[in-house]
Write an enzyme that holds these catalytic residues in place. Structure first.
Site, mmCIF file in Angstrom:
data_model
loop_
_atom_site.group_PDB
_atom_site.id
_atom_site.type_symbol
_atom_site.label_atom_id
_atom_site.label_comp_id
_atom_site.label_asym_id
_atom_site.label_seq_id
_atom_site.Cartn_x
_atom_site.Cartn_y
_atom_site.Cartn_z
ATOM 1 N N THR A 380 0.935 -1.013 -0.015
ATOM 2 C CA THR A 380 -0.197 -0.159 0.119
ATOM 3 C C THR A 380 0.937 1.084 0.146
ATOM 4 O O THR A 380 2.304 1.183 0.011
ATOM 5 C CB THR A 380 -0.919 -0.214 1.366
ATOM 6 O OG1 THR A 380 -1.793 -1.269 1.123
ATOM 7 C CG2 THR A 380 -1.639 1.099 1.595
ATOM 8 N N SER A 452 -7.389 -1.258 6.639
ATOM 9 C CA SER A 452 -6.360 -1.144 8.041
ATOM 10 C C SER A 452 -5.894 0.251 7.791
ATOM 11 O O SER A 452 -5.127 0.733 8.606
ATOM 12 C CB SER A 452 -5.474 -2.024 8.300
ATOM 13 O OG SER A 452 -6.054 -3.136 8.572
HETATM 14 N N1 GLY Z 1 -5.409 -3.475 1.383
HETATM 15 C C1 GLY Z 1 -4.916 -2.906 2.660
HETATM 16 C C2 GLY Z 1 -5.822 -2.465 3.440
HETATM 17 O O1 GLY Z 1 -6.706 -1.663 2.979
HETATM 18 O O2 GLY Z 1 -5.708 -2.367 4.659
#
Ligand code: GLY
Length: 567
Positions: A380, A452
């Site tokens: 991310t 998260s």
């Molecule tokens: N895909 C990671 C999150 O949104 O926490």
């Protein structure tokens, strides 16, 4: 202790740190990533120096932090394809110069044809390969709608914000050693999920640092967005290419899903901690609620007195993390579909009671705490931006796994996310990194999957103090938590706070993962308290801007190619 091959390979690649008035790292390709520098007027910290430069240039030419946030995200979609995106989604927490707080949700959502059991076979067995790889793993992308939702706070013509990304895609840019290694690692996946389609990420020989990555189809897609706005992505030619791609790979995102996608305004989550105001993101991210729960449980103890990275302080923080994550699995989901008991979860008495079972000498076994959750993707990316007018922007955006679904939309040149895996595909079945959930985060048409991500701001005396965030799946809220307390409780400067080794407990599995760098004596004491410890290569890549004596101290994590820029 086994060393876990965590997704971040970052420390494998040798960075040269140059300590002068700022810290810089030089990748083997041809650029310097400035890691820590004080600016007067405006600053950007993000995962790639070229994107930081794009954002800083927008600030220099009179754009505000919102302009720079759009331009930086678009540039990351080109130069950081593993997580920067137009085919994924994100969250933005901001405070504008007048003190207005903003929380923009442009998270992906389940296609309208999605069903609760879509990843189960006829025997009810979950096939997580389908939720993690290829066309069926993709949620309806939210990023482009997000850029236009942010744009109402921006100032410059949109075409000036997107042009640097178009130029980088069309003319190419030199890739880093880190990117080269990942593109080589994922070559087979790109071929598997794209068949004979020629994708820019695949070439006959191996990629190496300094090679030019040119993305003409992506440039064309960005030009359509430049010329037609949001409709240039969600309708017309690009939407048709996405729908065709779905048909080719048996995905379910429809033209109607695309046309109907909308970013949403959420109410920013705010709480007090030791005289500071923390502002973060509410559901459908779990990030802000977890942060609030952990910080309020930790505030019941004197962290400063317990000391930085002592077994006693790690114990308190890990037990707060354990309890917060137990709540995540059971209670948190998209608030438009599930009543999240948010005020009960952050109630002071409730949190006091949660810590009542804390034993200063022993780890609390997770099976005595209740509920369930674990690992999500580390891939991310986070952006911090401040401008000279006082606008503060904190954005986290993602494709979920590295390069998302690895599906590149034919003719449009961008990667689709594999965010459907952030849903609970079946109660108790772990997702790609071990996360389990239940009813709150079950799949439903048009529902947003629980995240998260934790883009956060901190104020002191109602004035800007810190902008902070990180990638790292479920480790995101715990990394943000630790970066903040490293500054507030342990008195560190921003670079020290960001680069300090991190640890993470998420209730299940019942273990602490820790980066290297903790004292052996501390590890032994934690083992003696019954903690199971797993040493991993890297946790998160925090970006931070700290406001120091009227200046902006921007810091990028040393764990990656991340860089800062400003003026
Ligand atoms: N895909 C990671 C999150 O949104 O926490």
């Amino acid at each position: 202790m086994m060393k876990k091959p965590v997704v971040l390979l970052l420390l494998i690649f040798s960075f040269r740190y140059v300590l002068s008035q700022h810290i810089a790292s030089k990748d083997t390709s041809d650029f310097i990533a400035v890691k820590s520098k004080v600016y007067t007027n405006g600053a950007v910290s993000c995962a790639h120096p070229l994107a930081a430069e794009v954002g800083a240039n927008i600030l220099k030419k009179g754009g505000n932090a919102f302009d720079a946030a759009i331009a930086t995200q678009l540039a990351l979609a080109v130069v950081y394809p593993q997580a920067g995106n137009i085919g994924g989604g994100g969250f933005l927490t901001a405070r504008n110069k007048d003190g207005k707080l903003i929380a923009l949700d442009y998270r992906e959502k389940a296609p309208s044809e999605a069903t609760r059991d879509m990843y189960l076979d006829s025997n009810g067995i979950a096939d997580t390969h389908l939720s993690q790889d290829g066309h069926l793993s993709a949620g309806v992308p939210g990023s482009v709608a997000g850029f236009f939702a942010i744009y109402k706070y921006a100032r410059l013509p949109f075409k000036e914000l997107i042009q640097p990304a178009i130029d980088l895609a069309r003319n190419g840019f030199a890739i880093t050693a880190f990117e080269a290694a990942l593109l080589n690692r994922f070559k087979d996946d790109f071929i598997t999920y794209n068949g004979n389609n020629k994708v820019s990420f695949v070439k006959d020989s191996l990629w190496k640092a300094g090679d030019l990555l040119i993305q003409p189809e992506l440039a064309k897609t960005l030009e359509l967005i430049r010329d037609k706005g949001k409709k240039g992505f969600y309708e017309g030619e690009t939407a048709k290419l996405i729908a065709d791609e779905m048909q080719r790979g048996h995905g379910i995102i429809s033209l109607k899903d695309l046309k109907n996608y909308e970013a949403k305004d959420r109410v920013p989550l705010q709480f007090d901690y030791e005289g500071y105001k923390i502002i973060s993101f509410p559901p459908p991210s779990s990030g802000g609620l977890l942060l609030e729960q952990m910080m309020k449980m930790t505030a019941l103890f004197d962290l400063k007195k317990l000391g930085f990275h002592t077994a006693a302080s790690i114990h308190v923080m890990a037990e707060a993390e354990r309890r917060a994550f137990a709540d995540r699995a059971k209670f948190m989901g998209d608030p438009d579909f599930w009543k999240v008991p948010d005020s009960a979860l952050i109630n002071d008495n409730y949190l006091k009671q949660r810590m009542r079972s804390f034993d200063p000498n022993k780890a609390t076994p997770s099976d005595s705490i209740g509920a369930g959750n674990p690992y999500e993707s580390h891939q991310t990316t986070h952006i911090c931006i401040a401008d000279k007018e006082g606008n503060l922007v904190s954005v986290t955006t993602t494709l979920n796994g590295l390069y998302g679904s690895r599906v590149v939309v034919k003719g449009a040149g961008f990667l689709l996310n594999d965010e459907m895996d952030d849903f609970s595909v079946k109660p108790g079945v772990p997702n790609m990194f071990g996360a389990v959930g239940g009813e709150a985060n079950a799949i439903a048409p048009n529902k947003r999957m629980l995240s998260s991500m934790c883009p956060t701001l901190v104020l002191r005396d109602n004035r800007p103090f810190m902008i902070v965030g990180t990638p790292g799946g479920t480790t995101i809220p715990t990394s943000v938590f630790q970066s903040i307390v490293n500054v507030i409780d342990f008195g560190m400067g921003p670079a020290e706070a960001v680069n300090a080794p991190k640890f993470h407990h998420q209730w299940l599995p019942d273990e602490i993962i820790m980066e290297e760098g903790f004292d052996d004596k501390v590890i032994n004491s934690l083992n003696a308290m019954n903690y199971k410890i797993d040493i991993v290569d890297g946790i998160g890549r925090n970006e931070m801007i700290l406001f120091e004596k009227g200046k902006l101290h921007a810091v990028a994590d040393i764990r990656g190619n991340d860089g800062v820029d400003g003026y």
